[in-house]
Motif scaffolding. Sequence first.
Motif, PDB file in Angstrom:
ATOM      1  N   TYR A  23       0.596   5.742   1.004  1.00 45.81           N
ATOM      2  CA  TYR A  23      -0.262   6.439   2.061  1.00 45.81           C
ATOM      3  C   TYR A  23       0.325   7.796   1.909  1.00 45.81           C
ATOM      4  O   TYR A  23       1.701   8.031   1.887  1.00 45.81           O
ATOM      5  CB  TYR A  23       0.049   5.773   3.311  1.00 45.81           C
ATOM      6  CG  TYR A  23      -0.383   6.583   4.648  1.00 45.81           C
ATOM      7  CD1 TYR A  23      -1.694   7.207   4.777  1.00 45.81           C
ATOM      8  CD2 TYR A  23       0.712   6.852   5.669  1.00 45.81           C
ATOM      9  CE1 TYR A  23      -1.866   7.947   5.926  1.00 45.81           C
ATOM     10  CE2 TYR A  23       0.430   7.644   6.810  1.00 45.81           C
ATOM     11  CZ  TYR A  23      -0.904   8.018   6.771  1.00 45.81           C
ATOM     12  OH  TYR A  23      -1.380   8.863   8.058  1.00 45.81           O
ATOM     13  N   GLY A  70       0.743  -1.331   0.077  1.00 45.16           N
ATOM     14  CA  GLY A  70       0.183  -0.137   0.026  1.00 45.16           C
ATOM     15  C   GLY A  70       1.004   1.286  -0.001  1.00 45.16           C
ATOM     16  O   GLY A  70       1.880   1.144   0.344  1.00 45.16           O
ATOM     17  N   LEU A 117       1.199  -1.925   4.904  1.00 43.97           N
ATOM     18  CA  LEU A 117       1.307  -0.259   4.637  1.00 43.97           C
ATOM     19  C   LEU A 117       2.889  -0.119   5.113  1.00 43.97           C
ATOM     20  O   LEU A 117       3.229  -0.391   6.291  1.00 43.97           O
ATOM     21  CB  LEU A 117       0.329   0.365   5.224  1.00 43.97           C
ATOM     22  CG  LEU A 117       0.529   2.013   4.937  1.00 43.97           C
ATOM     23  CD1 LEU A 117       0.313   2.255   3.390  1.00 43.97           C
ATOM     24  CD2 LEU A 117      -0.645   2.798   5.511  1.00 43.97           C
ATOM     25  N   ILE A 137      -8.685  -2.449  -1.054  1.00 48.26           N
ATOM     26  CA  ILE A 137      -7.682  -2.179   0.361  1.00 48.26           C
ATOM     27  C   ILE A 137      -8.610  -2.137   1.455  1.00 48.26           C
ATOM     28  O   ILE A 137      -8.371  -2.796   2.674  1.00 48.26           O
ATOM     29  CB  ILE A 137      -6.944  -0.874   0.137  1.00 48.26           C
ATOM     30  CG1 ILE A 137      -5.755  -0.946  -1.007  1.00 48.26           C
ATOM     31  CG2 ILE A 137      -6.234  -0.472   1.261  1.00 48.26           C
ATOM     32  CD1 ILE A 137      -5.093   0.089  -1.342  1.00 48.26           C
ATOM     33  N   PHE A 149      -3.583  -6.408   4.725  1.00 43.26           N
ATOM     34  CA  PHE A 149      -3.145  -5.141   4.099  1.00 43.26           C
ATOM     35  C   PHE A 149      -1.683  -4.820   4.906  1.00 43.26           C
ATOM     36  O   PHE A 149      -1.571  -4.879   6.329  1.00 43.26           O
ATOM     37  CB  PHE A 149      -4.265  -3.946   4.597  1.00 43.26           C
ATOM     38  CG  PHE A 149      -3.469  -2.579   3.876  1.00 43.26           C
ATOM     39  CD1 PHE A 149      -3.187  -2.366   2.305  1.00 43.26           C
ATOM     40  CD2 PHE A 149      -3.551  -1.475   4.654  1.00 43.26           C
ATOM     41  CE1 PHE A 149      -2.814  -1.426   2.030  1.00 43.26           C
ATOM     42  CE2 PHE A 149      -3.048  -0.395   4.130  1.00 43.26           C
ATOM     43  CZ  PHE A 149      -2.944  -0.250   2.795  1.00 43.26           C
TER      44      PHE A 149
END
Length: 265
Positions: free
Chosen positions: A175, A173, A265, A254, A263
């Motif tokens: 961000y 992911g 990140l 997601i 998930f």
Amino acid sequence: MKHRSASALLFSLLSLSLTAQVAATKAEVIPVNATIPEDPAIQKVIAPLAAEIKASFDLPLVQAPQGVFRGRKGEENLLGYWVSDVMRKAAQNVIGAPVRFAITNAGGLRSNLRPGQLKVADIFELMPFENELVVVELTGAEVIEVVKEGIVRRGGEPCSGVKAVVGGTPEAGTYTLTWEDGSPIDPKALVKVATSDYLYGGGDSIPTLKKGRKPFTTGVTLRQMLLDECGALAKAKQDLLPPALGRYTIPEPIQAAIRDKKFKL
């Protein structure tokens, strides 16, 4: 030495005897329901108090024509946004200085605000706890980490003052967090942050919040803060309206990965 040993032996035997007696006693479950008759003497004492409490809970607060809801299945938590906005505003009023960011926990919001006339009871149902408003100092980097921890754990805890965009894939992911006006967050800058004593104390697994410096407990409960805000809106002849969407942008794949704890990140 012999005397102390004999005393210790006697104590051990007594302990074993008591343990055996307790173990031999069977627990009995007594259901608390309508079959248990009310005690007239007790009812005489509590009746005036119950009437007073009911009258207080029925007091009107403010109109909420659209209602304000927590959101379901990936929808944004507009009720949480409203609560965090009020936290930020209340904190600024108490300390007399700008509060750049506020965060609460979705799990602490126990009911929606349904459309129509809100009463005192509605706020008690929403916020049944005695959590207090706390102000701490965090760096910009820590604010970024706090929001990230909320995203990974629960898809984003309700915040005020920021916008988060999550992208990439469930396995990798991306961000980005900015202030609400889109300006970048300086990782080194110190900012005032409003939260609850529950979250600051380590509740709901946002560990970076515990790094908050110069903690200041305002003495204001979140419930009273919300009641005061509703009263202020009513006095100004304004309705309680839900905040705008857009604080969290998280694609559905997601969101699903977050729900499934897959998930990264």
